[in-house]
Design a protein around this motif. Structure first.
Motif, short mmCIF file in Angstrom:
data_model
loop_
_atom_site.label_atom_id
_atom_site.label_comp_id
_atom_site.label_asym_id
_atom_site.label_seq_id
_atom_site.Cartn_x
_atom_site.Cartn_y
_atom_site.Cartn_z
N LEU A 1 54.53 98.19 25.43
CA LEU A 1 53.68 97.55 26.37
C LEU A 1 51.99 97.64 26.64
O LEU A 1 50.87 98.01 26.07
CB LEU A 1 54.20 95.88 26.63
CG LEU A 1 55.37 95.18 26.11
CD1 LEU A 1 55.92 94.20 27.30
CD2 LEU A 1 54.24 94.59 25.33
N VAL A 2 52.52 99.11 27.38
CA VAL A 2 51.29 99.86 28.30
C VAL A 2 50.74 99.74 26.80
O VAL A 2 48.91 100.40 26.78
CB VAL A 2 51.87 100.49 29.31
CG1 VAL A 2 51.09 101.48 30.15
CG2 VAL A 2 52.52 99.56 30.59
N GLY A 3 51.64 101.09 26.32
CA GLY A 3 50.54 101.72 25.45
C GLY A 3 49.53 100.96 24.35
O GLY A 3 48.44 101.46 24.20
N PHE A 4 50.55 100.08 23.85
CA PHE A 4 49.74 99.27 22.40
C PHE A 4 48.51 98.09 23.56
O PHE A 4 47.58 98.33 23.18
CB PHE A 4 50.24 98.05 22.16
CG PHE A 4 51.63 98.47 21.32
CD1 PHE A 4 51.22 99.48 20.26
CD2 PHE A 4 52.99 98.93 21.20
CE1 PHE A 4 51.64 99.76 19.59
CE2 PHE A 4 53.46 98.21 20.52
CZ PHE A 4 52.99 98.96 19.22
N ALA A 5 48.43 97.93 25.39
CA ALA A 5 46.99 97.50 25.81
C ALA A 5 46.01 98.74 26.00
O ALA A 5 45.13 98.30 25.56
CB ALA A 5 47.62 97.38 26.93
N LEU A 6 47.25 100.16 26.01
CA LEU A 6 45.53 101.12 26.32
C LEU A 6 44.76 101.43 25.21
O LEU A 6 43.95 101.78 25.34
CB LEU A 6 46.26 102.15 27.24
CG LEU A 6 47.28 102.38 28.08
CD1 LEU A 6 48.00 104.00 28.56
CD2 LEU A 6 45.44 102.03 28.90
N GLN A 7 45.96 100.99 24.16
CA GLN A 7 45.00 101.28 22.42
C GLN A 7 44.22 99.88 22.55
O GLN A 7 43.04 100.67 22.21
CB GLN A 7 45.77 101.08 21.11
CG GLN A 7 46.92 102.27 21.12
CD GLN A 7 47.71 101.88 19.77
OE1 GLN A 7 47.12 101.48 18.78
NE2 GLN A 7 48.77 102.49 19.71
N LYS A 8 44.69 98.73 22.04
CA LYS A 8 43.17 97.37 22.10
C LYS A 8 42.01 98.01 23.95
O LYS A 8 40.92 97.85 23.43
CB LYS A 8 43.73 96.44 22.96
CG LYS A 8 44.83 96.74 21.92
CD LYS A 8 44.31 96.15 21.03
CE LYS A 8 45.75 95.43 19.49
NZ LYS A 8 44.88 95.83 18.08
N MET A 9 42.69 98.80 24.50
CA MET A 9 41.63 99.12 25.29
C MET A 9 39.79 99.86 25.40
O MET A 9 39.34 100.29 26.17
CB MET A 9 42.10 99.13 26.78
CG MET A 9 42.63 97.96 27.64
SD MET A 9 43.70 98.82 29.35
CE MET A 9 42.27 99.11 30.63
N GLY A 10 40.58 100.84 24.33
CA GLY A 10 39.86 101.93 23.63
C GLY A 10 39.30 102.62 25.06
O GLY A 10 39.85 103.56 25.99
N GLU A 11 37.94 102.94 24.92
CA GLU A 11 36.94 103.91 25.95
C GLU A 11 37.82 103.68 27.26
O GLU A 11 38.12 104.59 28.31
CB GLU A 11 35.82 103.91 25.88
CG GLU A 11 35.36 104.88 24.09
CD GLU A 11 35.68 106.28 24.02
OE1 GLU A 11 35.53 106.69 25.57
OE2 GLU A 11 36.06 106.22 23.40
#
Length: 456
Positions: free
Chosen positions: A150-160
């Motif tokens: 979940l944290v990994g996918f969230a960081l993906q979506k946050m981009g920069e």
């Protein structure tokens, strides 16, 4: 020193177990204590590995065709290697009739039946942690795995915006692996206690079982490299696997002496470029492969898990083997970076599927160092082959250069490796190593070092 110490400890443990069985059994708590330290590191290792791994998927995918094809290839080959480990482990049954007794680790009813409700529903509900932080402290590895994804996918979506957080977790991972390396310095003590106890209980049969596992693992890795990887390489590029291995001989020696394929990463980048594969392909495939293409580790994890289960008299059912294989596909990503990470991943897999078997990891500690060379060499060869394959598939390889280099007509210039590539330095700065002054990486290679697990 660690390697020599483990060898001495294993021999001493065997001698004590055979000469004074009662003394050997009395040393069991030392092995148990070492396993407790390893179990302490499971959750942080898995969390950091998966979060950074998922972040690196996003990076690899953005480079388009090369990244997508490489990731698909890595997942297929790792899964295939896990399957081979299961097949060989089931055929040879190395721990059969060893009757190794648990050190008293108890399984709670909730763990045994998948939660208070029991059954599939209870199991699925049990994966959801009470809080984000409790997933790191509860000892339930599936909860850690879910939160990490979940944290990994969230960081993906946050981009920069998410990049500083990902960088922080990368530093945290370096700290976690440093701690793991410190704990691994206690491996001789852990090996002495575990081996003395098991030989004291089972006699010479224990030594035979462990030797059988080691020999079987080495043979499996050799066959995987020569038959599977060799055939793939010959069919797609026409290159002989032995010619490639001869070209990478120095790197093999380096890996064999350190038991980690990580130390040869900068040299592999430079050598693959010299071999004729384009910089963008090398820059994407090699660093990503170090996290996702772990063929040797995959074979080791499944064979070792089956050995532990057999040795403790509670073999894994076929359904448990398949679910363990699926868990290992995810959990093994990133276990290549440090000697000892394989033990933590193995313990994590057993903890999540059969907690009663975690204590049996003590059986593996003594021979893990002996198997880590084959593991690291197989991982390294898999990445070298993958680089050539991807270069050929996307037409980013100079086959005339490949043939000339492998024939020895255009030898690799060792002087082109800067001082940051010193082969004896295990603590290489990957941020620097990936940007050699003579081998400048292209723009497409966006910070590939985040895919890799820095050893120091």
């Amino acid at each position: 020193m660690l390697y020599v110490s483990v060898i001495i400890a294993v021999i001493l443990g065997c001698v004590i177990g055979l000469a004074a069985p009662e003394v050997g059994k009395a040393l069991k708590p030392i092995g148990t204590g070492f396993i407790a330290l390893i179990k302490m590191m499971i959750a942080p290792v898995i969390f950091c590995t998966i979060v950074i791994g998922v972040g690196s998927v996003a990076k690899a995918a953005t480079v388009g065709k090369v990244g997508g094809m490489a990731l698909l290839y890595f997942v297929i080959m790792s899964t295939f290697a896990l399957g081979i480990g299961l097949v060989v482990g089931n055929l040879i049954e190395p721990g059969h009739d060893l009757h190794y007794h648990s050190t008293g680790f108890k399984v709670s009813p909730a763990d045994a039946h998948g939660g208070e409700e029991g059954g599939t529903v209870g199991f699925l509900l049990g994966i959801i942690p009470t809080s984000l932080l409790s997933s790191l402290t509860s000892g339930n590895i599936l909860q850690t795995l879910m939160v990490a994804l979940l944290v990994g996918f969230a960081l993906q979506k946050m981009g920069e915006t998410g990049k500083p957080i990902l960088k922080f977790i990368t530093y945290m991972q370096a700290l976690v692996f440093r701690l793991l390396m410190m704990i691994m310095w206690l491996a001789p003590l852990g090996a002495l206690g575990a081996i003395a106890a098991v030989v004291g209980e089972s006699g010479a049969k224990a030594i035979g079982s462990m030797l059988l596992l080691m020999v079987s693992f080495y043979i499996t890795c050799i066959l995987f490299i020569v038959v599977i990887l060799g055939t793939l390489l010959k069919v797609t590029t026409g290159v002989n696997i032995f010619s490639l291995m001869k070209y990478l001989a120095r790197e093999y020696l380096l890996i064999f002496s350190t038991s980690s394929s990580e130390v040869a990463l900068p040299r592999l980048l430079a050598k693959m470029e010299h071999l004729g594969v384009s910089k963008p392909v090398v820059g994407v495939v090699v660093p990503t492969g170090y996290s996702f293409n772990l063929d040797g580790t995959a074979i080791y994890l499944t064979m070792a898990a089956l050995f532990v289960a057999e040795a403790m008299g509670t073999p894994l059912m076929i359904g448990e083997q398949i679910s363990l294989l699926l868990f290992m596909i995810i959990a093994s990503k990133g276990a290549a970076g440090v000697s000892g990470a394989g033990i933590a991943t193995l313990a994590a897999g057993l903890q999540s599927h059969r907690p009663d078997l975690v204590d049996g990891v003590g059986l593996i500690v003594g021979i893990d160092r002996f198997m880590s060379e084959a593991r690291a060499l197989t991982n390294f060869t898999g990445n070298a082959v993958a680089t050539l394959l991807m270069g050929k598939l996307v037409h980013e390889i100079d086959m005339e250069q490949v043939r000339a280099v492998l024939k020895g007509e255009r030898p690799f210039d060792e002087a082109s490796m800067g001082s940051e590539h010193l082969v004896g330095d295990q603590h290489v700065d990957h941020a620097v190593a990936l940007k050699s002054p003579t081998k400048q990486m292209p723009v497409v290679d966006q910070k590939p070092q985040t895919n890799v697990h820095v050893e120091g």
